[in-house]
Design a protein around this motif. Structure first.
Motif, PDB file in Angstrom:
ATOM      1  N   VAL A  36       0.853  -1.181   0.000  1.00 37.49           N
ATOM      2  CA  VAL A  36       0.000   0.000   0.000  1.00 37.49           C
ATOM      3  C   VAL A  36       0.894   1.237   0.000  1.00 37.49           C
ATOM      4  N   PRO A  37       0.637   2.193  -0.889  1.00 44.25           N
ATOM      5  CA  PRO A  37       1.513   3.371  -0.951  1.00 44.25           C
ATOM      6  C   PRO A  37       1.379   4.259   0.287  1.00 44.25           C
ATOM      7  N   THR A  38       2.502   4.794   0.736  1.00 47.96           N
ATOM      8  CA  THR A  38       2.499   5.725   1.860  1.00 47.96           C
ATOM      9  C   THR A  38       1.999   7.087   1.374  1.00 47.96           C
ATOM     10  N   LEU A  39       1.774   7.998   2.295  1.00 50.76           N
ATOM     11  CA  LEU A  39       1.354   9.345   1.929  1.00 50.76           C
ATOM     12  C   LEU A  39       2.398   9.997   1.031  1.00 50.76           C
ATOM     13  N   ASP A  40       3.670   9.824   1.354  1.00 48.77           N
ATOM     14  CA  ASP A  40       4.732  10.410   0.531  1.00 48.77           C
ATOM     15  C   ASP A  40       4.742   9.818  -0.880  1.00 48.77           C
ATOM     16  N   ASP A  41       4.522   8.502  -0.974  1.00 49.34           N
ATOM     17  CA  ASP A  41       4.448   7.863  -2.297  1.00 49.34           C
ATOM     18  C   ASP A  41       3.308   8.462  -3.116  1.00 49.34           C
ATOM     19  N   GLN A  42       2.154   8.621  -2.469  1.00 44.61           N
ATOM     20  CA  GLN A  42       0.980   9.152  -3.160  1.00 44.61           C
ATOM     21  C   GLN A  42       1.209  10.595  -3.608  1.00 44.61           C
ATOM     22  N   LEU A  43       1.773  11.415  -2.725  1.00 50.49           N
ATOM     23  CA  LEU A  43       2.038  12.819  -3.077  1.00 50.49           C
ATOM     24  C   LEU A  43       3.009  12.903  -4.243  1.00 50.49           C
ATOM     25  N   ASP A  44       4.081  12.130  -4.177  1.00 49.70           N
ATOM     26  CA  ASP A  44       5.086  12.147  -5.248  1.00 49.70           C
ATOM     27  C   ASP A  44       4.474  11.716  -6.576  1.00 49.70           C
ATOM     28  N   THR A  45       3.672  10.677  -6.550  1.00 47.12           N
ATOM     29  CA  THR A  45       3.059  10.169  -7.775  1.00 47.12           C
ATOM     30  C   THR A  45       2.076  11.181  -8.361  1.00 47.12           C
ATOM     31  N   LEU A  46       1.277  11.815  -7.511  1.00 48.51           N
ATOM     32  CA  LEU A  46       0.318  12.803  -8.016  1.00 48.51           C
ATOM     33  C   LEU A  46       1.032  14.028  -8.588  1.00 48.51           C
ATOM     34  N   VAL A  47       2.122  14.442  -7.973  1.00 50.72           N
ATOM     35  CA  VAL A  47       2.892  15.577  -8.512  1.00 50.72           C
ATOM     36  C   VAL A  47       3.449  15.208  -9.884  1.00 50.72           C
ATOM     37  N   ARG A  48       3.995  13.984 -10.019  1.00 51.05           N
ATOM     38  CA  ARG A  48       4.510  13.546 -11.310  1.00 51.05           C
ATOM     39  C   ARG A  48       3.396  13.394 -12.338  1.00 51.05           C
ATOM     40  N   ALA A  49       2.163  13.107 -11.871  1.00 48.76           N
ATOM     41  CA  ALA A  49       1.034  12.955 -12.790  1.00 48.76           C
ATOM     42  C   ALA A  49       0.470  14.308 -13.212  1.00 48.76           C
ATOM     43  N   GLY A  50       0.893  15.389 -12.545  1.00 55.45           N
ATOM     44  CA  GLY A  50       0.428  16.720 -12.939  1.00 55.45           C
ATOM     45  C   GLY A  50      -0.562  17.346 -11.982  1.00 55.45           C
ATOM     46  N   LEU A  51      -0.718  16.797 -10.791  1.00 60.63           N
ATOM     47  CA  LEU A  51      -1.633  17.360  -9.800  1.00 60.63           C
ATOM     48  C   LEU A  51      -0.838  17.714  -8.539  1.00 60.63           C
ATOM     49  N   PRO A  52      -0.155  18.857  -8.553  1.00 61.18           N
ATOM     50  CA  PRO A  52       0.678  19.226  -7.403  1.00 61.18           C
ATOM     51  C   PRO A  52      -0.165  19.786  -6.261  1.00 61.18           C
ATOM     52  N   LEU A  53       0.459  19.869  -5.107  1.00 60.34           N
ATOM     53  CA  LEU A  53      -0.193  20.517  -3.968  1.00 60.34           C
ATOM     54  C   LEU A  53      -0.323  22.001  -4.269  1.00 60.34           C
ATOM     55  N   ARG A  54      -1.421  22.597  -3.883  1.00 56.75           N
ATOM     56  CA  ARG A  54      -1.576  24.028  -4.114  1.00 56.75           C
ATOM     57  C   ARG A  54      -0.890  24.792  -2.993  1.00 56.75           C
TER      58      ARG A  54
END
Length: 146
Positions: A36-54
């Motif tokens: 199961v991906p950790t929070l850091d894994d999920q954040l990193d993947t979403l940033v690479r997918a084009g959905l960064p933190l605002r």
């Protein structure tokens, strides 16, 4: 003859090393698919997918809203809901129609026990997120208001 024996021993040693490396690589790939991906894994993947933190939303902000275990229990869903949450600072959310990206966009709906969120994302980002968590986001018909 002694040289051939030494060369044979060296080749056998390198063969054994390559076998161990290959077995470890296969195990790592298998573990990566099942964990199961950790929070850091999920954040990193979403940033690479084009959905960064605002602006104004950090890892600490997310952990103040829910525990690390909550993000692991419902990977992707919990994080995407938190990213859609209004911070009250007036910053545009990348998931609403505010400041939606130009070009080919798609409107997606995340409906989870914790709440719902609507995302307006570029096609490539939407496809990447849907490949990470199939069935998590529902594509709304074209013409749906952002």
């Amino acid at each position: 003859m002694a040289k051939l024996i030494v060369i044979g021993i060296i080749l056998a040693f390198f063969g054994a090393v390559l076998l161990v490396v290959q077995m470890n690589y296969r195990r790592e790939m298998r573990d990566r698919e099942t964990r199961v991906p950790t929070l850091d894994d999920q954040l990193d993947t979403l940033v690479r997918a084009g959905l960064p933190l605002r602006a104004g939303v950090t890892r600490d902000t997310l952990l103040a809203r829910a525990s690390e275990e909550d993000y692991r229990t419902a990977p992707w869903a919990r994080l995407l809901l938190e990213l859609a949450r209004d911070t009250g600072d007036g910053a545009p959310c990348p998931c609403t129609g505010d400041g939606a990206p130009a070009g080919g966009t798609v409107v997606l709906l995340l409906d989870h026990a914790s709440g719902t969120a609507r995302y307006t994302l570029p096609d490539a980002t939407a496809e990447r997120i849907q490949s990470l968590a199939p069935g998590l986001l529902t594509r709304l018909p074209p013409g749906t208001p952002r």
